[in-house]
Design a protein around this motif. Structure first.
Motif, PDB file in Angstrom:
ATOM      1  N   MET A  23       0.827  -1.210   0.000  1.00 26.10           N
ATOM      2  CA  MET A  23       0.000   0.000   0.000  1.00 26.10           C
ATOM      3  C   MET A  23       0.857   1.254   0.000  1.00 26.10           C
ATOM      4  O   MET A  23       0.565   2.226  -0.703  1.00 26.10           O
ATOM      5  N   LEU A  24       1.945   1.253   0.771  1.00 20.27           N
ATOM      6  CA  LEU A  24       2.843   2.407   0.805  1.00 20.27           C
ATOM      7  C   LEU A  24       3.495   2.631  -0.556  1.00 20.27           C
ATOM      8  O   LEU A  24       3.630   3.770  -1.014  1.00 20.27           O
ATOM      9  N   ILE A  25       3.881   1.542  -1.195  1.00 21.90           N
ATOM     10  CA  ILE A  25       4.511   1.641  -2.514  1.00 21.90           C
ATOM     11  C   ILE A  25       3.525   2.210  -3.534  1.00 21.90           C
ATOM     12  O   ILE A  25       3.848   3.121  -4.310  1.00 21.90           O
ATOM     13  N   GLU A  26       2.299   1.677  -3.540  1.00 21.05           N
ATOM     14  CA  GLU A  26       1.290   2.137  -4.493  1.00 21.05           C
ATOM     15  C   GLU A  26       0.903   3.591  -4.230  1.00 21.05           C
ATOM     16  O   GLU A  26       0.697   4.368  -5.157  1.00 21.05           O
ATOM     17  N   LYS A  27       0.783   3.969  -2.938  1.00 18.23           N
ATOM     18  CA  LYS A  27       0.431   5.348  -2.606  1.00 18.23           C
ATOM     19  C   LYS A  27       1.495   6.314  -3.104  1.00 18.23           C
ATOM     20  O   LYS A  27       1.190   7.373  -3.658  1.00 18.23           O
ATOM     21  N   GLU A  28       2.760   5.945  -2.935  1.00 17.35           N
ATOM     22  CA  GLU A  28       3.851   6.798  -3.411  1.00 17.35           C
ATOM     23  C   GLU A  28       3.826   6.895  -4.930  1.00 17.35           C
ATOM     24  O   GLU A  28       4.087   7.953  -5.508  1.00 17.35           O
ATOM     25  N   GLN A  29       3.481   5.795  -5.581  1.00 17.43           N
ATOM     26  CA  GLN A  29       3.404   5.790  -7.036  1.00 17.43           C
ATOM     27  C   GLN A  29       2.286   6.710  -7.524  1.00 17.43           C
ATOM     28  O   GLN A  29       2.459   7.457  -8.490  1.00 17.43           O
ATOM     29  N   ILE A  30       1.137   6.675  -6.851  1.00 18.10           N
ATOM     30  CA  ILE A  30       0.007   7.530  -7.217  1.00 18.10           C
ATOM     31  C   ILE A  30       0.380   8.996  -7.080  1.00 18.10           C
ATOM     32  O   ILE A  30       0.083   9.823  -7.945  1.00 18.10           O
ATOM     33  N   GLU A  31       1.032   9.347  -5.975  1.00 15.62           N
ATOM     34  CA  GLU A  31       1.477  10.729  -5.776  1.00 15.62           C
ATOM     35  C   GLU A  31       2.481  11.131  -6.854  1.00 15.62           C
ATOM     36  O   GLU A  31       2.515  12.286  -7.287  1.00 15.62           O
ATOM     37  N   GLY A  32       3.286  10.160  -7.289  1.00 16.89           N
ATOM     38  CA  GLY A  32       4.248  10.428  -8.352  1.00 16.89           C
ATOM     39  C   GLY A  32       3.581  10.776  -9.667  1.00 16.89           C
ATOM     40  O   GLY A  32       4.071  11.631 -10.414  1.00 16.89           O
ATOM     41  N   TYR A  33       2.436  10.143  -9.957  1.00 19.96           N
ATOM     42  CA  TYR A  33       1.693  10.458 -11.178  1.00 19.96           C
ATOM     43  C   TYR A  33       1.210  11.909 -11.145  1.00 19.96           C
ATOM     44  O   TYR A  33       1.249  12.622 -12.155  1.00 19.96           O
ATOM     45  N   ASP A  34       0.720  12.356  -9.982  1.00 23.71           N
ATOM     46  CA  ASP A  34       0.255  13.738  -9.851  1.00 23.71           C
ATOM     47  C   ASP A  34       1.390  14.730 -10.079  1.00 23.71           C
ATOM     48  O   ASP A  34       1.221  15.761 -10.729  1.00 23.71           O
ATOM     49  N   GLU A  35       2.559  14.410  -9.531  1.00 23.68           N
ATOM     50  CA  GLU A  35       3.723  15.282  -9.717  1.00 23.68           C
ATOM     51  C   GLU A  35       4.178  15.295 -11.170  1.00 23.68           C
ATOM     52  O   GLU A  35       4.641  16.320 -11.671  1.00 23.68           O
ATOM     53  N   LEU A  36       4.023  14.158 -11.832  1.00 23.99           N
ATOM     54  CA  LEU A  36       4.399  14.073 -13.247  1.00 23.99           C
ATOM     55  C   LEU A  36       3.536  15.012 -14.085  1.00 23.99           C
ATOM     56  O   LEU A  36       4.042  15.727 -14.960  1.00 23.99           O
ATOM     57  N   ILE A  37       2.231  15.031 -13.823  1.00 25.78           N
ATOM     58  CA  ILE A  37       1.324  15.920 -14.552  1.00 25.78           C
ATOM     59  C   ILE A  37       1.662  17.379 -14.272  1.00 25.78           C
ATOM     60  O   ILE A  37       1.698  18.214 -15.188  1.00 25.78           O
ATOM     61  N   LYS A  38       1.920  17.681 -13.012  1.00 24.76           N
ATOM     62  CA  LYS A  38       2.260  19.051 -12.640  1.00 24.76           C
ATOM     63  C   LYS A  38       3.546  19.503 -13.319  1.00 24.76           C
ATOM     64  O   LYS A  38       3.636  20.628 -13.840  1.00 24.76           O
ATOM     65  N   SER A  39       4.554  18.629 -13.343  1.00 27.36           N
ATOM     66  CA  SER A  39       5.834  18.970 -13.984  1.00 27.36           C
ATOM     67  C   SER A  39       5.668  19.188 -15.482  1.00 27.36           C
ATOM     68  O   SER A  39       6.258  20.108 -16.057  1.00 27.36           O
ATOM     69  N   ARG A  40       4.842  18.329 -16.092  1.00 23.73           N
ATOM     70  CA  ARG A  40       4.594  18.473 -17.530  1.00 23.73           C
ATOM     71  C   ARG A  40       3.882  19.780 -17.833  1.00 23.73           C
ATOM     72  O   ARG A  40       4.169  20.455 -18.828  1.00 23.73           O
ATOM     73  N   PHE A  41       2.935  20.164 -16.967  1.00 24.29           N
ATOM     74  CA  PHE A  41       2.224  21.425 -17.149  1.00 24.29           C
ATOM     75  C   PHE A  41       3.196  22.600 -17.122  1.00 24.29           C
ATOM     76  O   PHE A  41       3.159  23.478 -17.995  1.00 24.29           O
ATOM     77  N   VAL A  42       4.064  22.635 -16.108  1.00 20.85           N
ATOM     78  CA  VAL A  42       5.024  23.741 -15.973  1.00 20.85           C
ATOM     79  C   VAL A  42       5.969  23.768 -17.171  1.00 20.85           C
ATOM     80  O   VAL A  42       6.314  24.837 -17.688  1.00 20.85           O
ATOM     81  N   GLU A  43       6.368  22.593 -17.638  1.00 29.25           N
ATOM     82  CA  GLU A  43       7.268  22.510 -18.792  1.00 29.25           C
ATOM     83  C   GLU A  43       6.612  23.090 -20.041  1.00 29.25           C
ATOM     84  O   GLU A  43       7.243  23.805 -20.818  1.00 29.25           O
TER      85      GLU A  43
END
Length: 235
Positions: A23-43
């Motif tokens: 669960m901890l691994i999956e939760k961190e992965q989900i948060e990583g997806y959100d950060e990926l979208i945010k980074s792509r937006f800024v880029e």
């Protein structure tokens, strides 16, 4: 092959530990997806308040209209309808299964302006928790009649120069959220006067569509990760 022998209680303990780790691994992965979208937006677009790429800006309310939500009464009865409230926002970006939303009882069916349509964006308007005020979610109720509570504001886009996936991410950026910060002493508030002050950079629509396609792909991966995470939640 020799298998270590464990009694049933030890096996259960090991399974619970492994599930928590997963669960901890999956939760961190989900948060990583959100950060990926945010980074792509800024880029692609830069910070929407600073607007480093010099996109033309439009007033938020010139591209759509707002409506405060409904107030309900406990004695109302006769019609039950799904209702989006502050507690349903959570950390969601999109709600496309409104049948999971709670229902409220009304004396009569709300008028059209109080019924949500696909691509409507709903904001938390008022809450004792300042961090929740200004939180936004895009709603896709399809043909399911759905209203929204008086603690929310509905925004309906009317300008084809802007896309909802792009606009939603603009509204979720920290700098834009700061501009929407409430000014109440106890209960914080977001109103249409505040929303009227927002200026939204408008990049070429094709660039917005590219970003929307990227978000769609990432959201599919995130959805799969959430399903796996749900499988590991304790019953």
């Amino acid at each position: 092959m020799l298998i270590p022998s464990r009694n049933i209680e030890e096996q259960g303990k090991i399974v619970r530990i492994l599930n928590k780790v997963q669960m901890l691994i999956e939760k961190e992965q989900i948060e990583g997806y959100d950060e990926l979208i945010k980074s792509r937006f800024v880029e692609m677009f830069g910070d929407p308040v600073e607007n480093p790429k010099g996109w033309v800006k439009k007033p938020f309310l010139s591209m759509g209209n707002c409506k405060n939500g409904m107030n309900f009464h406990h004695e109302d009865i006769g019609i039950e309808i799904h209702c989006l409230g502050v507690g349903d926002f959570k950390d969601l970006t999109v709600i496309d299964n409104v049948e999971e939303l709670p229902k409220v009882s009304l004396n009569k069916m709300p008028s059209e302006e109080y019924l949500l349509k696909d691509e409507d964006i709903v904001f938390v308007r008022s809450n004792g928790n300042k961090a929740l005020v200004g939180r936004s979610v895009a709603v896709y109720p399809s043909n399911v009649s759905t209203t929204f509570s008086g603690f929310c504001i509905r925004y309906r886009k009317t300008d084809d120069a802007i896309s909802v996936p792009y606009l939603l991410r603009v509204l979720k950026m920290d700098s834009m959220r700061q501009k929407m910060a409430g000014r109440g002493a106890n209960i914080q508030n977001l109103n249409q006067q505040i929303l009227e002050t927002l200026e939204i950079p408008v990049p070429p629509i094709e660039l917005q569509k590219q970003f929307a396609a990227f978000v769609h792909q990432v959201d599919k991966l995130k959805f799969e990760a959430v399903k796996i995470l749900d499988c590991h939640r304790p019953l």
